[in-house]
Scaffold this motif. Structure first.
Motif, PDB file in Angstrom:
ATOM      1  N   GLU A 294       0.779  -1.674   0.108  1.00 55.57           N
ATOM      2  CA  GLU A 294      -0.053   0.227   0.011  1.00 55.57           C
ATOM      3  C   GLU A 294       1.058   1.342  -0.309  1.00 55.57           C
ATOM      4  OE1 GLU A 294      -4.440  -1.318   2.258  1.00 55.57           O
ATOM      5  OE2 GLU A 294      -2.426  -0.759   3.422  1.00 55.57           O
ATOM      6  N   LEU A 295       0.208   2.699  -0.772  1.00 53.43           N
ATOM      7  CA  LEU A 295       1.541   3.893  -0.953  1.00 53.43           C
ATOM      8  C   LEU A 295       0.320   4.878  -0.244  1.00 53.43           C
ATOM      9  CD1 LEU A 295       2.742   3.551  -4.485  1.00 53.43           C
ATOM     10  CD2 LEU A 295       4.184   2.980  -2.000  1.00 53.43           C
ATOM     11  N   VAL A 296       0.448   5.674   0.359  1.00 55.67           N
ATOM     12  CA  VAL A 296       0.156   7.133   0.792  1.00 55.67           C
ATOM     13  C   VAL A 296       0.968   8.121   0.515  1.00 55.67           C
ATOM     14  CG1 VAL A 296      -0.877   5.812   2.985  1.00 55.67           C
ATOM     15  CG2 VAL A 296       1.389   7.035   2.979  1.00 55.67           C
ATOM     16  N   PHE A 297       0.756   9.484  -0.132  1.00 60.20           N
ATOM     17  CA  PHE A 297       0.897  10.349  -0.456  1.00 60.20           C
ATOM     18  C   PHE A 297       0.922  11.574   0.213  1.00 60.20           C
ATOM     19  CE2 PHE A 297       0.803   7.606  -3.664  1.00 60.20           C
ATOM     20  CZ  PHE A 297       2.047   7.679  -4.931  1.00 60.20           C
ATOM     21  N   ASP A 298       2.104  12.061   0.672  1.00 55.18           N
ATOM     22  CA  ASP A 298       1.525  13.605   1.255  1.00 55.18           C
ATOM     23  C   ASP A 298       0.972  13.657   0.919  1.00 55.18           C
ATOM     24  OD1 ASP A 298       3.949  12.467   3.403  1.00 55.18           O
ATOM     25  OD2 ASP A 298       5.334  13.524   2.850  1.00 55.18           O
ATOM     26  N   ALA A 299       0.440  13.971  -0.028  1.00 51.14           N
ATOM     27  CA  ALA A 299      -0.192  15.275  -1.467  1.00 51.14           C
ATOM     28  C   ALA A 299      -1.876  15.191  -1.111  1.00 51.14           C
ATOM     29  CB  ALA A 299       0.282  15.130  -2.603  1.00 51.14           C
ATOM     30  N   LEU A 300      -1.765  13.399  -1.101  1.00 48.98           N
ATOM     31  CA  LEU A 300      -2.618  13.530  -0.586  1.00 48.98           C
ATOM     32  C   LEU A 300      -3.445  12.728   0.467  1.00 48.98           C
ATOM     33  CD1 LEU A 300      -3.328  11.295  -4.381  1.00 48.98           C
ATOM     34  CD2 LEU A 300      -3.489  13.773  -3.858  1.00 48.98           C
ATOM     35  N   PRO A 301      -3.530  13.697   1.813  1.00 51.07           N
ATOM     36  CA  PRO A 301      -3.803  13.011   2.753  1.00 51.07           C
ATOM     37  C   PRO A 301      -5.256  11.890   2.773  1.00 51.07           C
ATOM     38  CG  PRO A 301      -3.646  15.520   3.257  1.00 51.07           C
ATOM     39  CD  PRO A 301      -3.324  15.116   1.656  1.00 51.07           C
ATOM     40  N   GLY A 302      -5.094  10.842   3.916  1.00 53.36           N
ATOM     41  CA  GLY A 302      -5.962  10.645   4.101  1.00 53.36           C
ATOM     42  C   GLY A 302      -6.545   9.319   2.749  1.00 53.36           C
ATOM     43  N   LYS A 303      -5.599   9.306   1.566  1.00 55.06           N
ATOM     44  CA  LYS A 303      -5.795   8.498   0.881  1.00 55.06           C
ATOM     45  C   LYS A 303      -4.967   7.502   0.750  1.00 55.06           C
ATOM     46  CE  LYS A 303      -9.131  11.227  -0.189  1.00 55.06           C
ATOM     47  NZ  LYS A 303     -10.893  10.618  -0.188  1.00 55.06           N
ATOM     48  N   VAL A 304      -5.133   5.612   0.105  1.00 55.77           N
ATOM     49  CA  VAL A 304      -4.341   4.918   0.406  1.00 55.77           C
ATOM     50  C   VAL A 304      -4.518   3.973  -0.598  1.00 55.77           C
ATOM     51  CG1 VAL A 304      -3.838   2.823   2.207  1.00 55.77           C
ATOM     52  CG2 VAL A 304      -4.211   4.917   2.992  1.00 55.77           C
ATOM     53  N   PHE A 305      -3.575   3.058  -1.400  1.00 56.71           N
ATOM     54  CA  PHE A 305      -3.860   2.958  -2.589  1.00 56.71           C
ATOM     55  C   PHE A 305      -3.298   1.458  -2.536  1.00 56.71           C
ATOM     56  CE2 PHE A 305      -3.640   7.952  -3.210  1.00 56.71           C
ATOM     57  CZ  PHE A 305      -4.736   7.920  -3.485  1.00 56.71           C
ATOM     58  N   ALA A 306      -3.609   0.228  -2.734  1.00 57.55           N
ATOM     59  CA  ALA A 306      -3.124  -0.858  -2.976  1.00 57.55           C
ATOM     60  C   ALA A 306      -2.493  -0.746  -3.888  1.00 57.55           C
ATOM     61  CB  ALA A 306      -4.373  -1.260  -2.559  1.00 57.55           C
ATOM     62  N   ALA A 307      -1.561  -2.002  -3.982  1.00 58.54           N
ATOM     63  CA  ALA A 307      -0.059  -1.668  -5.106  1.00 58.54           C
ATOM     64  C   ALA A 307       0.093  -3.045  -4.700  1.00 58.54           C
ATOM     65  CB  ALA A 307       0.864  -0.280  -4.226  1.00 58.54           C
TER      66      ALA A 307
END
Length: 333
Positions: free
Chosen positions: A232-245
């Motif tokens: 899973e990846l999260v980005f500082d620019a998209l708080p609260g969003k988690v993306f399956a990878a």
């Protein structure tokens, strides 16, 4: 990430002491501290090893300098910086007049050369049909005629080669995108003369197909990271969003181990010294609606879920989401 586990345990302890009315004395407080140290320490070590986490993730991309094949005056710039363009879209146009003239000139020369070639062949046929010529004279003139035919044929071949090059140059007065992507740092405008010098590109092109998501992991975690593992990846620019990878590759080379012969001493100040780059592919369909909102080169965090102690993945997922929520107030990077 360890501080999140510690804070979570402290919060649970406070709730238990308050709800159940447990008194604060020399037995309960040390027990909570010692028990917490053992529990938090064991969980931290086990989770960090079996389901590794990296706070150093980044989106990488390849940039290609756009250098024109031909020189000339720019007539128009047909795109806008930092907007998506498709393969084959026109980037800018160069004045084609000199190259059109060259094509027309060579085309005319080829017509004349072909006429000379046909005339030489006709002359050769006429000489062969004359019965009054002596055998020796006939052979000599035939040789001369054949030389004229060969010379004119070679001239036509040479002119055709020049015409192909001139046509190629004319076609390249229109500079097009070779793939989907973005153009940034436009350095040309109508009226400016451009030249095919690699050190002075007209534009900088970012290839969309080159986007890679890379995280840097300590070497002691590599045994638990393999291609195909869920992540899973999260980005500082998209708080609260988690993306399956998914892990696609563990790169076998560490740039810090490379040594180059130069006049400077070896520099070990890189923030990724000793860490191994791991490449991810985002599989989350929900990511598409945020792709354009994510700045290129964005920082983030990642977690890899190995096949060992899968029961602990829920803890790692909660911790990763807590870290992402923290970006609303205090981004890690």
């Amino acid at each position: 990430m360890d501080w999140l586990i510690t804070l979570s345990y402290l919060s649970i302890c406070v709730v238990i002491f308050r709800v159940f009315g447990i008194p604060f004395n020399r037995w309960t407080v040390p027990s909570a501290i010692v028990g917490g140290a053992i529990l938090v320490g064991s969980l931290t070590l086990l989770i960090n090893y079996t389901h590794p986490y990296s706070d150093s993730s980044k989106q990488y991309f390849v940039t290609t300098p756009i250098v024109p094949v031909v020189q000339g005056t720019v007539l128009s710039v047909d795109i806008t910086a930092n907007t998506h363009i498709n393969k084959g879209d026109i980037l800018f146009r160069i004045d084609p007049l000199p190259y059109q003239n060259k094509v027309a000139q060579l085309t005319a020369k080829i017509v004349i050369a072909k006429q000379q070639y046909l005339s030489a062949r006709e002359l050769s046929k006429e000489e062969l049909s004359k019965p009054e010529l002596s055998e020796q004279k006939s052979k000599t003139e035939n040789v001369d005629n054949q030389e004229d035919i060969d010379i004119t044929k070679a001239t036509i071949d040479g002119l055709n080669a020049q015409l192909n090059e001139a046509t190629y140059n004319l076609r390249n007065t229109i500079v097009r995108a070779h793939s989907d992507g973005y153009v940034t740092q436009i350095s040309v405008f109508p009226g400016l003369r451009v030249v095919p010098i690699p050190l002075k590109p007209a534009m900088l092109f970012i290839q969309e197909s080159s986007f890679k998501y890379v995280s840097w992991y300590p070497q002691n975690k590599i045994l638990q990271i393999k291609a195909g593992y869920r992540a899973e990846l999260v980005f500082d620019a998209l708080p609260g969003k988690v993306f399956a990878a998914e892990v696609t590759k563990v790169l076998p080379n560490i740039a810090d181990g490379e040594m180059k012969a130069n006049a400077s001493l070896l520099d070990l100040t890189s923030p990724h010294v000793g860490k191994v780059p791991v490449v991810f592919e985002i599989k989350d369909l929900n990511f598409e609606q945020y792709r354009d909102l994510l700045p290129l080169g964005a920082y983030g965090q990642s977690a890899v879920y190995s096949e060992e102690f899968e029961e602990l993945t829920i803890i790692r997922k909660v911790l990763l989401r807590m870290s992402s929520w923290a970006s609303y107030v205090l981004p890690i990077h």
